[in-house]
Write an enzyme that holds these catalytic residues in place. Structure first.
Site, mmCIF file in Angstrom:
data_model
loop_
_atom_site.group_PDB
_atom_site.id
_atom_site.type_symbol
_atom_site.label_atom_id
_atom_site.label_comp_id
_atom_site.label_asym_id
_atom_site.label_seq_id
_atom_site.Cartn_x
_atom_site.Cartn_y
_atom_site.Cartn_z
ATOM 1 N N LYS A 265 1.055 -1.305 0.240
ATOM 2 C CA LYS A 265 0.175 0.154 -0.014
ATOM 3 C C LYS A 265 0.686 1.364 0.037
ATOM 4 C CE LYS A 265 -3.354 2.453 2.785
ATOM 5 N NZ LYS A 265 -4.188 2.496 4.172
ATOM 6 N N ASP A 270 -2.709 10.015 3.852
ATOM 7 C CA ASP A 270 -4.275 9.662 4.197
ATOM 8 C C ASP A 270 -5.016 10.544 5.008
ATOM 9 O OD1 ASP A 270 -6.549 8.453 4.185
ATOM 10 O OD2 ASP A 270 -6.053 6.630 5.141
ATOM 11 N N LYS A 277 -10.771 12.054 8.504
ATOM 12 C CA LYS A 277 -10.311 11.722 9.782
ATOM 13 C C LYS A 277 -10.418 12.917 10.623
ATOM 14 C CE LYS A 277 -6.722 8.433 8.110
ATOM 15 N NZ LYS A 277 -7.551 7.206 8.729
ATOM 16 N N ASP A 288 1.463 6.219 5.835
ATOM 17 C CA ASP A 288 0.464 5.221 4.966
ATOM 18 C C ASP A 288 1.042 4.398 3.874
ATOM 19 O OD1 ASP A 288 -2.031 3.909 5.434
ATOM 20 O OD2 ASP A 288 -3.354 5.399 4.517
ATOM 21 N N ASP A 347 -12.297 6.565 3.599
ATOM 22 C CA ASP A 347 -11.167 6.417 4.377
ATOM 23 C C ASP A 347 -10.613 4.840 4.271
ATOM 24 O OD1 ASP A 347 -9.105 6.853 6.041
ATOM 25 O OD2 ASP A 347 -10.238 7.061 7.964
ATOM 26 N N GLU A 349 -9.478 3.690 1.669
ATOM 27 C CA GLU A 349 -8.925 3.735 0.532
ATOM 28 C C GLU A 349 -7.858 2.738 0.155
ATOM 29 O OE1 GLU A 349 -7.581 5.205 3.018
ATOM 30 O OE2 GLU A 349 -5.704 4.843 2.764
ATOM 31 N N ARG A 351 -7.750 -0.409 0.643
ATOM 32 C CA ARG A 351 -8.292 -1.644 0.003
ATOM 33 C C ARG A 351 -8.489 -1.366 -1.317
ATOM 34 N NH1 ARG A 351 -12.673 -2.249 4.487
ATOM 35 N NH2 ARG A 351 -11.256 -1.123 5.486
#
Ligand code: BES
Ligand code: ZN
Ligand code: ZN
Length: 502
Positions: A265, A270, A277, A288, A347, A349, A351
């Site tokens: 990833k 993020d 968030k 991230d 959020d 994101e 996946r």
């Protein structure tokens, strides 16, 4: 970095010597005994008085005051011989190296045989030392005006051993490569989002590719559009930074078969997008791309050690931002493998990016898949900050990853994927899948979602949201990025296809 010698020559040039001490009824042997007689039995005396400790991870410094050719001796306590594992040895060595480097010593000698036990031979000790040397001296060059004054780094280590010089040197070098690969991943994770965009990450990967002769492919937005990577593109929609799909191929076998796909990833920051968030949750989200960093760190080790294995590394990369053009809850997007996804939470994101990354790794011939991702806060609730969460669709392949993680000393723990989890991920009025079925055990939903893209390819998912960073300094590194899973991935690749010892 390393000079291995069979003959002990304690010359003036060695500023310090490091020796391991077991709690063997305080009976001293080998090099320690030699030093003891040079110092008229003072080491025996200091041990008796408790000024030198054999307690695990305790470092004692003895100045020889001109009575031995070596200036200082550092003793590191190893505890009871039978209790010493590879990891506890590495930690003790890390503590000792850190202590030595803090005293601004540029070179030192190691009495390697003083660390050998019935369970850990000279090669194990050499590997542990190489790793510990790199890991424990890692520093991230920060941006403070006052800091980063030139420091005296350890540049040379003389290693004394009765073992085979070439073989011990080889093990030291392998261990050091593992440590260096981990440190590179740490640096990538520590870099702030404004200094490591998807473009920067792609450039870094391309440089790594040039250095080690990997085949490099960096997909631009237009190519992603043509290939139908609607999931990754959705995450990128709100950004002014172009997305990148980064691919590195390492071919160590004659034919492109038995290919291990490593998918990381690569969300460089993020914010959560429109499912934004809370302000405290955004801080730290530069990390991230920890999965991408783990994959690149492992590729560096693979490039150094050149095992006869095939590996394809795939990193879907973008940041997750907000703008008038950003993707939104209720949007429906189509991923590269044709599955449609209803967005319930922007959020979730990671996946989405990984869905296309996994499909693209399969497109490049991956016959096994490991994805690594700072995927969910849920895994931190479940397993804390020391254990990486794992999920799989294949028992035998999971066993291989588990063995690698045990050898690397990076614990993983498996969470289940049940039919009910699959049902919840497939529940949508409008699409094949939804990206956020609920908060209950949501680390598992994230893994289940990825499983829909791995399909029948043996796959293990590693959620490093808890393990990619640490808030406190430890014996093998400072606070900040840990480089989690670099060593597990590299070990998996190195060992892959070999029969396990049991
Ligand atoms: N990047 C985060 C996960 C994360 C959280 C990593 C904390 C490191 C520390 C991920 O993209 C995320 O936001 N996940 C959501 C999923 C939820 C919306 C289903 C989460 O964990 O809350
Ligand atoms: Zn997120
Ligand atoms: Zn994320």
């Amino acid at each position: 970095m390393f000079t291995v010698k069979n003959e002990v020559q304690l010359q003036e040039s060695s500023e310090a010597l490091l020796i391991g001490l077991f709690a063997r009824n305080q009976k001293i042997t080998g090099l320690t005994q030699e030093l003891d007689s040079l110092l008229d039995g003072q080491i025996t005396e200091l041990l008796k008085e408790g000024d030198i400790s054999t307690k695990h991870n305790t470092v004692s410094k003895v100045h020889t005051l001109g009575r031995a050719p070596i200036k200082r001796v550092y003793f590191v306590g190893l505890g009871k011989e039978e209790n010493l594992s590879f990891e506890s040895l590495r930690e003790a060595l890390g503590k000792a190296v850190k202590t030595i480097s803090e005293s601004k010593v540029g070179s030192f000698a190691l009495g390697l045989d003083s660390f050998v036990t019935t369970g850990l031979d000279a090669h194990d000790v050499a590997h542990a030392f190489g790793e510990a040397l790199a890991l424990s001296t890692y520093k991230f060059a920060d941006y403070k005006q006052k800091s980063n004054e030139p420091e005296k780094n350890i540049e040379k280590v003389i290693v004394y051993t009765d073992g085979n010089e070439n073989e011990v040197e080889a093990s030291l070098t392998v261990g050091y490569a593992y440590g260096q690969g981990t440190n590179s991943a740490r640096t990538l994770v520590n870099l702030p989002g404004n200094m490591l965009t998807a473009t920067d990450l792609a450039n870094y990967a391309a440089e790594l590719g040039t250095k080690y002769g990997f085949e490099v492919e960096i997909l631009e937005k237009e190519e992603m559009e043509k290939l139908g990577m609607g999931a990754l593109l959705a995450v990128n929609k709100g950004s002014v930074e172009p997305p990148k799909m980064i691919v590195l191929k390492y071919q160590g076998k004659d034919n492109w078969e038995d290919v291990i796909g490593l998918v990381g990833k690569g969300i460089t920051f993020d914010t959560g997008g429109y499912s934004i968030k809370p302000k405290d949750g955004i801080v730290g989200m530069k990390s991230d791309m920890g999965g991408a960093a783990a994959v690149l760190g492992a590729m560096e080790i693979i490039g150094e050690l050149r095992p006869e294995k095939n590996v394809v590394a795939v990193i879907p990369s973008t940041d997750n931002m907000i703008s008038g053009d950003a993707f939104k809850p209720d949007d429906v997007v189509t991923s590269m493998n044709g599955k449609t996804i209803e967005i319930l939470n922007t959020d979730a994101e990671g996946r989405l990016a990984l869905a296309d990354g996994i499909t693209y790794a399969k497109f490049h011939g991956a016959s096994y898949l490991v994805d690594v991702a700072t995927l969910t806060g849920g895994v931190i609730v479940a397993l804390g900050n020391d254990i990486t969460g794992a999920m799989t669709n294949n028992e035998a392949f999971f066993e291989k990853v588990l063995e690698a993680s045990l050898e690397a000393g990076e614990p993983i723990w498996r969470l289940p994927i049940t039919e009910n989890h699959k049902k919840r991920v497939r529940k949508s009025q409008v699409a094949d899948l939804n990206n956020s079925p609920g908060r209950d055990g949501h680390a598992i939903f994230a893994g289940t979602f990825l499983g829909e893209f791995a399909e029948n390819t043996p796959w293990v998912h590693l959620d490093i949201a808890g393990t990619a960073t640490t808030t406190s300094a430890h014996n093998l590194g400072p606070a900040g990025a840990t480089g989690a899973m670099v060593r597990t991935l590299a070990t998996l690749v190195e060992r892959f296809g070999e029969e396990s010892e049991e």
